[in-house]
Design a protein around this motif. Structure first.
Motif, PDB file in Angstrom:
ATOM      1  N   ARG A  80       0.821  -1.211   0.000  1.00 50.93           N
ATOM      2  CA  ARG A  80       0.000   0.000   0.000  1.00 50.93           C
ATOM      3  C   ARG A  80       0.854   1.260   0.000  1.00 50.93           C
ATOM      4  N   LEU A  81       2.032   1.148  -0.585  1.00 50.98           N
ATOM      5  CA  LEU A  81       2.916   2.294  -0.740  1.00 50.98           C
ATOM      6  C   LEU A  81       2.756   2.876  -2.139  1.00 50.98           C
ATOM      7  N   PRO A  82       3.076   4.162  -2.335  1.00 52.00           N
ATOM      8  CA  PRO A  82       3.028   4.740  -3.679  1.00 52.00           C
ATOM      9  C   PRO A  82       3.942   3.981  -4.630  1.00 52.00           C
ATOM     10  N   LEU A  83       3.594   3.985  -5.909  1.00 52.51           N
ATOM     11  CA  LEU A  83       4.353   3.216  -6.885  1.00 52.51           C
ATOM     12  C   LEU A  83       5.796   3.691  -6.977  1.00 52.51           C
ATOM     13  N   ASN A  84       6.028   4.998  -6.969  1.00 52.80           N
ATOM     14  CA  ASN A  84       7.401   5.512  -7.062  1.00 52.80           C
ATOM     15  C   ASN A  84       8.243   5.057  -5.866  1.00 52.80           C
ATOM     16  N   THR A  85       7.629   5.044  -4.688  1.00 49.57           N
ATOM     17  CA  THR A  85       8.324   4.557  -3.503  1.00 49.57           C
ATOM     18  C   THR A  85       8.643   3.085  -3.643  1.00 49.57           C
ATOM     19  N   SER A  86       7.687   2.325  -4.117  1.00 51.00           N
ATOM     20  CA  SER A  86       7.875   0.884  -4.295  1.00 51.00           C
ATOM     21  C   SER A  86       8.962   0.590  -5.318  1.00 51.00           C
ATOM     22  N   LYS A  87       9.023   1.387  -6.374  1.00 47.95           N
ATOM     23  CA  LYS A  87      10.064   1.188  -7.379  1.00 47.95           C
ATOM     24  C   LYS A  87      11.449   1.396  -6.779  1.00 47.95           C
ATOM     25  N   SER A  88      11.600   2.436  -5.978  1.00 49.96           N
ATOM     26  CA  SER A  88      12.902   2.717  -5.376  1.00 49.96           C
ATOM     27  C   SER A  88      13.318   1.618  -4.414  1.00 49.96           C
ATOM     28  N   ILE A  89      12.370   1.128  -3.620  1.00 50.30           N
ATOM     29  CA  ILE A  89      12.682   0.089  -2.644  1.00 50.30           C
ATOM     30  C   ILE A  89      13.034  -1.221  -3.338  1.00 50.30           C
ATOM     31  N   THR A  90      12.247  -1.608  -4.334  1.00 49.89           N
ATOM     32  CA  THR A  90      12.512  -2.888  -5.005  1.00 49.89           C
ATOM     33  C   THR A  90      13.786  -2.837  -5.846  1.00 49.89           C
ATOM     34  N   GLN A  91      14.130  -1.662  -6.349  1.00 54.59           N
ATOM     35  CA  GLN A  91      15.354  -1.554  -7.149  1.00 54.59           C
ATOM     36  C   GLN A  91      16.605  -1.793  -6.319  1.00 54.59           C
ATOM     37  N   ARG A  92      16.569  -1.431  -5.053  1.00 51.00           N
ATOM     38  CA  ARG A  92      17.761  -1.595  -4.226  1.00 51.00           C
ATOM     39  C   ARG A  92      17.685  -2.815  -3.314  1.00 51.00           C
TER      40      ARG A  92
END
Length: 216
Positions: free
Chosen positions: A146-158
């Protein structure tokens, strides 16, 4: 992590402060805090450590009820995006390893072993898919967290997603973590990380190409 306008400029300034650690005693955040303190010549007794679950701590940090917070993703990244300032991240302190574990007793049980093998195959397949489809994986992560997509992208990328067998270097890194955790009284007894005698080779299952880690 502190607030952007905090007078605390570095880890050395934590002397005499209260640090909130998420989540419970023995977490990676506690280990990282003690490592950061040691880097600058501070002792554990130089700070007051209190343990708060990350969801509660996130709300308290947002409302500025917490001055210093030691935590992990996704809470770390979200707080950083909301203006939190990082005093020290985990690079060079934490091992960065995540392990899939099973007891020798479970591996010796044919039914449990088959179930674990099936789980590992599915997990490996999901990991390969996440690596090959980072945008889609971020969307799934955003939906579940339930996090914003941009936040999720940054977290999953690292976040590490590739699965691999345990190596000798991993065992050495984990032994360092175990020894320091015992030294810092995070662990009540010293444990030894060794290649496990339960390693099985030549069998047609998910374990045939896997190294094992034993904890004694």
């Amino acid at each position: 992590m502190v607030h952007a306008d905090s007078p605390i400029k570095g880890v050395a300034d934590l002397k005499g402060k209260t640090v909130i650690v998420s989540s419970a005693r023995g977490s990676v955040s506690q280990y990282q805090l003690y490592g950061a303190l040691e880097e600058v010549g501070l002792k554990r007794s130089d700070v007051t450590v209190k343990f708060v679950l990350p969801t509660d701590a996130a709300a308290a940090f947002s409302s500025r009820s917490i001055e210093v917070w030691a935590t992990f993703d996704p809470y770390f990244y979200v707080a950083q995006q909301n203006g939190g300032r990082v005093l020290r991240d985990g690079q060079g302190i934490n091992s960065g390893l995540s392990l899939i574990t099973a007891s020798d007793e479970a591996l010796a049980d044919p039914g449990k072993r088959a179930a674990i093998a099936d789980f590992l195959k599915r997990l490996n397949k999901a990991s390969d898919w996440a690596i090959a489809n980072p945008d889609a994986y971020a969307q799934v992560y955003a939906k579940l967290s339930r996090l914003p997509l941009n936040t999720s992208k940054s977290i999953t990328q690292r976040s590490p997603r590739e699965l691999r067998p345990v190596s000798d270097d991993d065992i050495r890194a984990l032994q360092t973590v175990a020894d320091r955790s015992y030294q810092d009284e995070i662990l009540p007894v010293r444990i030894e990380c060794v290649p496990s005698p339960t390693k099985v080779s030549g069998q047609n299952d998910a374990f045939s190409q896997t190294s094992y880690l034993g904890i004694q």
